[in-house]
Design a protein around this motif. Structure first.
Motif, short mmCIF file in Angstrom:
data_model
loop_
_atom_site.label_atom_id
_atom_site.label_comp_id
_atom_site.label_asym_id
_atom_site.label_seq_id
_atom_site.Cartn_x
_atom_site.Cartn_y
_atom_site.Cartn_z
N ASP A 1 0.83 -1.21 0.00
CA ASP A 1 0.00 0.00 0.00
C ASP A 1 0.86 1.25 0.00
O ASP A 1 0.53 2.25 -0.68
CB ASP A 1 -0.92 -0.01 1.23
N GLU A 2 1.97 1.21 0.71
CA GLU A 2 2.87 2.36 0.73
C GLU A 2 3.46 2.61 -0.64
O GLU A 2 3.59 3.76 -1.08
CB GLU A 2 3.97 2.13 1.76
N LEU B 1 11.19 5.03 -12.29
CA LEU B 1 10.33 4.58 -11.20
C LEU B 1 11.12 3.84 -10.13
O LEU B 1 10.84 3.98 -8.93
CB LEU B 1 9.23 3.69 -11.76
N VAL B 2 12.10 3.05 -10.53
CA VAL B 2 12.95 2.36 -9.55
C VAL B 2 13.74 3.37 -8.74
O VAL B 2 13.89 3.25 -7.52
CB VAL B 2 13.88 1.37 -10.26
N TYR C 1 -7.67 5.08 -12.20
CA TYR C 1 -6.85 5.73 -11.16
C TYR C 1 -6.40 7.14 -11.56
O TYR C 1 -5.69 7.79 -10.79
CB TYR C 1 -5.61 4.89 -10.86
N ARG C 2 -6.79 7.57 -12.73
CA ARG C 2 -6.35 8.87 -13.18
C ARG C 2 -7.24 9.98 -12.61
O ARG C 2 -8.46 9.83 -12.58
CB ARG C 2 -6.36 8.95 -14.72
N HIS C 3 -6.64 11.09 -12.24
CA HIS C 3 -7.37 12.27 -11.78
C HIS C 3 -6.68 13.51 -12.29
O HIS C 3 -6.36 14.42 -11.55
CB HIS C 3 -7.42 12.28 -10.24
N SER D 1 1.39 9.42 -6.04
CA SER D 1 1.93 10.77 -5.90
C SER D 1 2.94 11.10 -7.00
O SER D 1 3.05 12.24 -7.45
CB SER D 1 2.58 10.92 -4.53
N ILE D 2 3.67 10.08 -7.42
CA ILE D 2 4.64 10.30 -8.51
C ILE D 2 3.92 10.59 -9.82
O ILE D 2 4.30 11.50 -10.58
CB ILE D 2 5.56 9.07 -8.65
N PHE D 3 2.86 9.82 -10.12
CA PHE D 3 2.14 10.02 -11.37
C PHE D 3 1.31 11.30 -11.38
O PHE D 3 0.78 11.68 -12.42
CB PHE D 3 1.25 8.80 -11.66
#
Length: 268
Positions: free
Chosen positions: A203-204, A224-225, A261-263, A211-213
């Motif tokens: 979940d973390e 991303l890594v 999941y997009r906003h 938050s990154i996206f």
């Protein structure tokens, strides 16, 4: 007189040729290579061998010419050449024909006294004719045991491989040894600074990805890594659940969030 004629007249000087021995008859003889090499090593006042000319009693028959090499000359060794040298040789006489051959000699000045800008004509001090060729001949070794051994040794030298494996008693250090290489040191330093990537709670990681996206819509796996500091295999498992992997241009090989999941705000 033109300038070209003046240059040619000054560059080439007239030389006098000594014709004292022009009427002397000389022989032009072709000798084997091992003979010429030994003669070059000999001093100017030693005896290299003996020549024997036997005239035939029959009219019109060529004389028999033999050459016997000196024992001292036979023992002289030439580096990198066969050590066996035939002693007895025969001359094969041939005619000169219509050729008019002469032998020239050139006495040169001392190289130390001549300047570097001197030409070949300036360096030569004396030119003379040593004689006229009246007979041509070819020196050939007599086929005996020494000649057979010479050919055997020549064949061994020719078939000897240029590269050989040699066993050495002690190691030869041709380079300075190093305790560690530069690439290994840099890699270890990088791993120490970054530290070992430890798996966080799923979940973390998802919250961190969301938050990154929010900043950008598309990311590649390397970024991303780096941003999440998670193992790549573990990160890909989570990305497959919440993201889409683009396989076509213009965002090929990049990840983006699934539509649910997009906003993102619509562009005005």
């Amino acid at each position: 007189m033109s300038s070209n004629q003046e240059d040619s007249s000054t560059s080439r000087q007239v030389r006098e040729v000594d014709l004292t021995a022009a009427g002397r008859g000389v022989w032009l003889v072709k000798v084997p290579k091992y003979l010429s090499e030994k003669w070059k090593k000999a001093s100017g006042k030693c005896e290299v061998g003996r020549l024997k000319i036997t005239r035939s009693k029959l009219p019109g028959t060529k004389p028999e010419v033999t050459f016997s090499m000196n024992d001292v000359q036979m023992k002289q060794e030439v580096p990198g050449k066969p050590t066996i040298t035939p002693k007895e040789h025969k001359f094969l006489l041939t005619g000169v024909g219509n050729q008019n051959l002469v032998v020239f000699s050139e006495q040169k000045k001392d190289a130390a006294n001549s300047s570097s800008s001197s030409t070949a004509e300036d360096i030569s001090e004396k030119i003379a004719i040593e004689g006229k060729v009246i007979q041509r001949a070819e020196c050939r070794p007599v086929v005996d045991s020494s000649y057979v051994n010479l050919k055997k040794e020549q064949r061994v030298v020719m078939n000897k491989p240029r590269r050989e494996i040699k066993q050495i008693a002690l190691p030869v250090n041709v380079y300075k040894p190093k305790s560690d290489h530069k690439a290994n040191i840099e890699y270890q330093k990088k791993m120490k600074e970054e530290g070992k990537r430890i798996r966080m709670d799923k979940d973390e990681v998802q919250n961190k990805l969301f938050s990154i996206f929010e900043k950008h819509q598309y990311y590649n796996i390397v970024d991303l890594v780096r941003l999440t500091n998670q193992p790549i295999t573990y990160l890909k498992e989570i990305l497959k659940e919440i993201c889409i992997y683009n396989v076509k241009a213009p965002h090929k090989n990049m990840w983006e969030l699934r539509p649910e999941y997009r906003h993102y705000k619509e562009a005005k």
